[in-house]
Write an enzyme that holds these catalytic residues in place. Structure first.
Site, mmCIF file in Angstrom:
data_model
loop_
_atom_site.group_PDB
_atom_site.id
_atom_site.type_symbol
_atom_site.label_atom_id
_atom_site.label_comp_id
_atom_site.label_asym_id
_atom_site.label_seq_id
_atom_site.Cartn_x
_atom_site.Cartn_y
_atom_site.Cartn_z
ATOM 1 N N ASP B 445 26.281 42.384 29.168
ATOM 2 C CA ASP B 445 25.286 41.423 28.717
ATOM 3 C C ASP B 445 24.108 41.375 29.705
ATOM 4 O O ASP B 445 24.313 41.209 30.909
ATOM 5 C CB ASP B 445 25.970 40.051 28.632
ATOM 6 C CG ASP B 445 25.134 39.014 27.937
ATOM 7 O OD1 ASP B 445 24.973 39.119 26.704
ATOM 8 O OD2 ASP B 445 24.625 38.105 28.626
ATOM 9 N N GLU B 474 23.302 46.172 27.285
ATOM 10 C CA GLU B 474 22.620 45.289 26.333
ATOM 11 C C GLU B 474 21.333 44.781 26.983
ATOM 12 O O GLU B 474 21.250 43.652 27.451
ATOM 13 C CB GLU B 474 23.512 44.112 25.937
ATOM 14 C CG GLU B 474 22.937 43.294 24.771
ATOM 15 C CD GLU B 474 22.404 41.935 25.195
ATOM 16 O OE1 GLU B 474 22.328 41.675 26.404
ATOM 17 O OE2 GLU B 474 22.074 41.143 24.305
#
Lengths: 727, 727
Positions: B445, B474
């Site tokens: 993330d 990401e």
């Protein structure tokens, strides 16, 4: 699959400085990851670009750091460690092989810093000037600018009406830290402390205008109290102080120090004339010709080899075996009268040559000598240093050949000899010998048949003693080889220009040469003809072909040259069908040229060279743009100075036989011209002036009157009386 | 100008090995001059290219040398010195920071050599296979091949009828030198000596056919005696022997050893399904869903964070403040129940999770965990390690913000803390903890908000223990940042795919991604939707939009994923106009999905994934070509295996509302199709078969039946009975 056990016996090591968050990559100009220097001429600038970014959304700051290396000897170590992010010292430094303990050759000028500015997409740039001959280094340092981040965020918080009390305290502390880094002797430290204090001294609620006003003052952000979005007058000073005393302890320094070699202006902008002195007579006779050559606008006079010529296997007229009395090829160097450091007795003495060099300099002309590292069978080296040549099993020295062709009048050096170091030293001594006679420009014959490492060493040593030396590489060979020779140090290079005759070919080739990184190390020198190249185009195209090629060479290339008087007298007879060799080539025989022939192109040459001298845009290969013409036979291109103060458009009809017409499409914006107002197109060869309008203008070129037109654009300005002038 | 004195006190030094004449440059794949490794998956090949040349006209020989580095610990030093041309050891090696004296972690596999072959313009190439996980090194060695030069020249001399007696002796001596380098134990040495002898044993005049025949035999050149220009049968052996015992004492070795990281096949070819387990229930409930997900053709099941969720400032439905009983965002990691190494109690136990991982593996599914390095205010770290967070002047921990927005439920780590080393070690231990539970795939993330150096170190350490780990970055941010994350080690990356909706945008973007060097380190993973991204195109385009984006993602990208069941159930309601947030997003609340709805795209997903598994061309991002369609709304592209055994053409109508027609223009030659014969276009979604002819074929696509077509081409072959078949 064999999954290794997940149990670790000990913690992994961390061998980087993890808090250096800034990344610096894709630096330009940098050639082959710093293996080779970029090239510039004195007075140019180096525009440095790099991708600079960090994780997250913090503001960044970056500087280019540059310095001139001492002209001779070895540079001193940089003032502080450059080992950013745990990297080892810059590759470039090792490559120069600084000897430990050697005393520095001069004072270290230290690093000069230029702030970089962001362009778009994490690309940053800065420029620095190069004013001295020699070698410069630059690198880049970038860091996270916490104060600027705070400043930008504070502005947004205030705009949103948030309570900024805690934020003001954050800023005050940052300013106090900067104050502690400021030297106490000057007033910066106390100015900063005063500012920090003022950030704390009143009620912090945003509804009270005063603290946010003060915050804006500190941050240089728009003051919401004033309501006009203006930056407060003090902001510049605060920003500048905070940048000056920025915390760079976690700054990233680019992993390499990038080298830039700075050469004389003539390395970039030069106009060459080649001439066989023996066809003129002696050095003294050449001296008498100097004013005429200078008046044609040339600044380099290049002479094929001036040394004694071998007798064994001597070549005669039209490359046949020489008959008695024939002079031989000047490239078959060396006889009992001497070798590469001797002068052919029929040309004069070494003193005569030195006199010629000085006389030429007085006319603004550099004498360029031909460096051809090869020997005739009669060269003294063949007796004194047989170990520098390859020997055949029968004991004879190996002559040059390209099987089945044999060139028995030439012995190449054997660069794989065990005695290569002595050979290198001797060859360097030849170039230094001529440099000592005052020669600074050298045209190097067939450099691609000697090792690249040899040239890199030789040019490095030559330039260490003579940083004003200029070397032209005569390598007509594959592109990679030509580019490598430029990388290892040749100032200029011959090109494929002579064989690029259609508009499409010219567009393609010169677009390639203008690309980075090629443009950073390869400086083209365009020759429409040479003693080896009488192109098919010149053989068949008549006077318009010579005129077109002259205009193309002189405006496409900041450096160009012609082999005369063959060129201006439009000599076009080849030795045979399909050959590019001149009939009765001066390579093998003397030619008596009728220099004053009335149809000579001498006057056009002088005009074109005057145009080059009067228009700075033509004195560099930067700023070249091609423009569509809607006609395959019409090539249009402009060159312009970065400020567009000088914009020159050239349109050439490459068809030497027929009139061609077309529409030239110009990107007016890029050329600094106003799309809504007429502008003057001043044709510099004929002197005619046209009023052009908008981006699309008609041209018609009759090759039989003049196959090329050179326009200087002049923008319209208004005087106080509303008369129109063009600048 | 200050001209330095030309007198030298001593001879300049020569610090290069001047007889290494070969140049090796422009090596591919090499990223940022060897700073980062290229990426491959097990079973792929590395096609190495380089510019290789030397001065002069000698023949060259070159090899790629490669080796697998030992899987764990440190590699042993290479078997011999690689310091070609006086350079210092390869940069790559220093970067890996081998500790002196540390024992090698395994046996050195040594270098394996692959001969390179010339392409065009001094470009050479060779390929080597990568069959093991881990790190490979390659470099290049090139040398002047005097025997091959001699051999080529001899052929020309013989052709020209020259006396080759001396030349045969030259060759004999070269062969004898090779014999002296050959190991005496095998027969090579005596075979070579025999050959040298036979070159000397008869009258050398070319008119006598025997010596030139023997010369041809030795040289592998056409024998003029046979008159057919054929190479004699023995020549291959001679060449091979002479190459094996070539004199490489002046060989140039490329200055760097270039690294290639080899990852599992799933790093290159993977099909992801994202699902919120809490919407399903517990880990046990997810387990029951595994067969359905596997049957849809997925091989990675990605779960958003599974850890305890903080209570302070918890977010509720649609990003409002949570009301009592609302579950909060899984990305607000950590509560009194534990942090990044704990499992949310409502999902089950750690043992349940391990069971799920194993059950998934049995279905061919890897469970991918979400690595989100941030904390809720209730995370144990905030009490145990306050030094890992930034503190405000009032003593509170700094929450995340993007002023004026505040995210008070999230505390970012302070990577500039003095205790950064301890922080790094702890974060690594989190990933290793989950790897120890059997997880090998991680979706990371917001990696772009943590330092690049941190990721490079963490991924390096993880892969040292688990070379089969796969990490998906990401980072939806600026291109340079996304590329840098890929360079530092992420196996795959999210892309801008979700926002590239026109044919032109898709063409542009995927052409950029296919360029070197980007394709060497950046592996795109295409997501039509994610929990954060419900694109405008999907909001407005209805069922055809979802179908088109599925087909695009699955055929443009070797790796793609969908966030389900939102995708296959075509959830298109945004939280508000102009927002890409889902209404009632699962990020903040549980959703009960009607997975068996009759209009679900589940069947199309399964078909498309089956097509991916059956067509190797779709399993790699190499071999992508775009094709003109003469209609802006039709995007056509093919992917093909290097041998063209599998060629798949996809045509998508990106207009979800109207029927579009166009002509697809194919480069038949490049696709291995015969321009003169019809070929079969087998549409794999519908099963329809068309007979196409020539390069230009008509397509018509009605988005309301199916907005994309996927064709496999089959070439016609003839059977012995002249029936037609298509392969």
């Amino acid at each position: 699959m064999d999954r290794p056990s997940a149990t670790r016996s000990q913690r992994p090591t961390i061998d980087v400085d993890g808090r250096r968050r800034v990344v610096i990559e894709a630096v330009m100009p940098e050639i082959d990851a710093g293996r080779f220097p970029a090239k510039r001429a004195v007075g140019e600038t180096v525009r440095v670009e790099a991708d600079i970014f960090a994780d997250g959304h913090d503001a960044l700051a970056a500087v280019v750091k540059y310095k001139l290396l001492p002209a001779r000897g070895e540079e001193v170590p940089p003032p502080h460690s450059w080992g950013g992010a745990g990297r080892s010292p810059a590759e470039g430094q090792r490559r120069r092989g600084r000897a430990a303990g050697e005393p520095p050759g001069g004072p270290s000028p230290g690093w000069i810093e230029v702030p970089m500015t962001p362009l778009i997409n994490d690309r940053w740039q800065a420029e620095f000037p190069v004013t001295e001959l020699g070698r410069y280094l630059f690198t880049i340092e970038g860091w996270v600018d916490h104060f600027e981040t705070w400043s930008r965020q504070l502005a947004k918080r205030i705009q949103a009406g948030q309570d900024v009390a805690v934020e003001l305290e954050v800023g005050a502390r940052m300013i106090e830290e900067a104050a502690s880094r400021a030297t106490s002797s000057d007033g910066d430290s106390s100015r900063l402390r005063g500012l920090a204090k003022s950030l704390r001294t009143s009620p912090p609620h945003p509804a009270a205008s005063s603290p946010s006003d003060r915050a804006a003052l500190a941050a240089g952000s728009p003051s919401p109290a004033s309501g006009e979005g203006k930056t407060s007058p003090a902001s510049g000073e605060v920003k500048e102080l905070m940048l000056r005393y920025a915390d760079r302890s976690f700054a990233t320094t680019y992993r390499r120090e990038v080298e830039v070699v700075v050469e004389p202006v003539k390395a970039r902008f030069s106009t060459w004339y080649e001439l066989f002195p023996r066809s003129v007579g002696t050095f003294k006779d050449v001296e008498r010709l100097l004013p005429e050559i200078a008046q044609m606008g040339f600044d380099v006079l290049y002479l094929p080899p001036i040394h004694p010529i071998g007798r064994s296997h001597r070549k005669g007229a039209n490359n046949q075996s020489a008959k008695a009395g024939e002079p031989g090829s000047p490239w078959a160097i060396g006889s009992e009268e001497g070798g590469h450091k001797a002068v052919h007795p029929e040309l004069g003495t070494l003193a005569d040559f030195r006199h010629l060099v000085q006389a030429a300099l007085e006319q603004g002309l550099d004498i360029a000598l031909d460096i051809a590292f090869q020997c005739s069978p009669d060269h003294p080296y063949t007796r004194e240093h047989p170990e520098w040549f390859k020997h055949r099993p029968d004991g004879s020295i190996q002559y040059a050949e390209n099987p089945p062709k044999k060139y028995e009048d030439i012995y190449p050096f054997d660069f794989e000899t065990e005695h290569w170091k002595e050979l290198w030293q001797e060859l360097l001594s030849i170039v230094l010998f001529w440099a000592e006679q005052g020669v600074r420009v050298f045209r190097v014959d067939n450099p691609h048949t000697k090792p690249f490492g040899f040239w890199e060493w030789l040019i490095g040593e030559l330039k260490r003693l003579h940083p004003d030396a200029i070397l032209l590489s005569e390598a007509f060979t594959r592109p990679r080889v030509m580019y490598r020779l430029a990388k290892v140090g040749f100032s200029q290079s011959y090109t494929y220009f002579a064989w690029r005759n259609t508009a499409w070919e010219l567009y393609q080739y010169f677009t390639e040469l203008a690309q980075p990184p090629i443009r950073e190390f390869f400086r083209p020198n365009l020759w429409p003809n040479t003693p080896d190249i009488l192109s098919e185009y010149l053989q068949a195209g008549g006077r318009p072909a010579f005129q077109a090629r002259l205009i193309l060479a002189a405006t496409l290339g900041a450096s160009y040259g012609i082999y005369g008087p063959a060129f201006e007298l439009m000599e076009s007879r080849a030795r045979e069908q399909g050959s590019e060799e001149y009939l009765d080539s001066e390579k093998y025989q003397l030619r008596a040229w009728e220099r004053d022939r009335t149809d000579s192109l001498r006057e056009l040459v002088a005009i074109v060279n005057r145009i080059r001298h009067e228009n700075p845009a033509l004195q560099t290969d930067r700023g070249l743009r091609f423009h569509p013409t809607e006609n395959d036979q019409l090539l249009a291109y402009s060159k312009s100075t970065p400020d567009n103060a000088n914009v020159v458009l050239t349109v050439v009809n490459v068809d030497p036989h027929h009139v061609q017409r077309g529409m030239v499409n110009l990107p007016l914006d890029e050329l600094g011209l106003d799309a809504d107002r007429p502008y003057q197109a001043h044709e510099l060869v004929s002197g005619a002036r046209y009023l052009w309008n908008g981006p699309r203008n008609f041209v018609e070129i009759n090759p039989h009157s003049m196959p090329g037109q050179i326009f200087r654009f002049r923008r319209r300005v208004r005087s106080e009386h509303d008369f129109e002038y063009f600048l």
